[in-house]
Design an enzyme around this catalytic site. Sequence first.
Site, PDB file in Angstrom:
ATOM      1  N   GLU A   1      44.674  20.683  51.333  1.00  0.00           N
ATOM      2  CA  GLU A   1      45.860  20.590  50.474  1.00  0.00           C
ATOM      3  C   GLU A   1      46.826  19.581  51.072  1.00  0.00           C
ATOM      4  O   GLU A   1      47.044  19.558  52.283  1.00  0.00           O
ATOM      5  CB  GLU A   1      46.536  21.957  50.360  1.00  0.00           C
ATOM      6  CG  GLU A   1      47.886  21.946  49.664  1.00  0.00           C
ATOM      7  CD  GLU A   1      48.566  23.308  49.689  1.00  0.00           C
ATOM      8  OE1 GLU A   1      49.822  23.344  49.640  1.00  0.00           O
ATOM      9  OE2 GLU A   1      47.872  24.340  49.776  1.00  0.00           O
TER      10      GLU A   1
ATOM     11  N   GLU B   1      57.818  19.395  48.641  1.00  0.00           N
ATOM     12  CA  GLU B   1      57.974  20.835  48.487  1.00  0.00           C
ATOM     13  C   GLU B   1      59.355  21.214  49.017  1.00  0.00           C
ATOM     14  O   GLU B   1      59.815  20.664  50.016  1.00  0.00           O
ATOM     15  CB  GLU B   1      56.893  21.595  49.254  1.00  0.00           C
ATOM     16  CG  GLU B   1      56.938  23.110  49.047  1.00  0.00           C
ATOM     17  CD  GLU B   1      55.781  23.827  49.731  1.00  0.00           C
ATOM     18  OE1 GLU B   1      55.404  24.902  49.259  1.00  0.00           O
ATOM     19  OE2 GLU B   1      55.273  23.288  50.739  1.00  0.00           O
TER      20      GLU B   1
END
Length: 358
Positions: free
Chosen positions: A137, A142
């Site tokens: 990932e 974020e």
Amino acid sequence: MFTAFWVAYASFLLPSAVRAAAQYNMVKEYAGESFFDDWTFYNNADNLTHGNVNFLGNKDAFHDNLAFTNDAGNAVMKVDNTTQLKFGQNRNSVRLSTKDQFTVGSVWVADILHVPYGCSVWSAFWSSAPTWPVGGEIDTFEAVNQDPMGHMGLHTNPGCTHSSNAVQSSTLINSTDCSIDANSNQGCIITNPSPASYGEAFANAGGGVYVTEFAIDGISIWFFNRTTLPSSLQGNVSTIDTATLGIPVANWPADDCAVNEFFQPQEIVFDITLCGDYAGAASVFYQTCTGVCYNDYVLGDPSFYNTAYFEVSYLRVYGEPGELTVIQPSSGVRSVGLGRFATPALVLGSLLALVWAL
């Protein structure tokens, strides 16, 4: 002598065989009225990160205006900010991933004008392999709640770490072990030092451009605001050269995280959840917010979520000339064999086998 010569020759060839090119050509664009054409909407409650949202399918998301193209031609993805909920209900939101996967040797560029923010909000622009955690990932952006800055990171199977030799501009290294088994799956996280990388400051600055290079010799992420955007990224560019972008904000070189070992072709994802394992964790939530995440925000005044939306001008994917970059869902490809993703040992073994056959 003969064998030693060919081993040395094969070893000499390996760096050029696996080294990532800096020049990339555009292979896919998501923009304008067709932005949402090639995405899969999750269409389920958030059973992945345990947030207090229902991710809507594409029909419901479009019907409820949680996904649409605005008058400026930008794609908007948002949380429901009009419905008053009752206890036990979750708020509607969206999580969408590209139908195509993109291989090692690709770059994705996202021009984002607004990112979701506010107490209880957990938003991300990221990618993963379909067989997560196998295949890795990459978190390009974020952030949660009222964080002052966004962050970047990797999540992998055990064995991948952030190298002390990484060439990057950020000195804000939160964690170095990328393993999902370490530190409650924190990942190897780098904070974006720009004060305008999240929240109201990001919006007031007109957003910015994220560049993610998914290369065999490492993974790099750049962030540019409107005043620092290099000329090589301005306009409708069909090719980019990452060598013109300067030092990335975050860099994970392959010497401590072999890209061909820990990563497989990636699907790109936008999602917005609320509370959940990260934003709702007490140790995180109370750093920047007060009250109770679910009771006071998810069930609270819907206008709390007036700022909980992505606005994206475009997402473009670039690939190395002459290489396979886009894996379409109809191909059914979920793994890779000997080729540009092969490990050096496997390539060397194949070269030696060819030599002995001769």
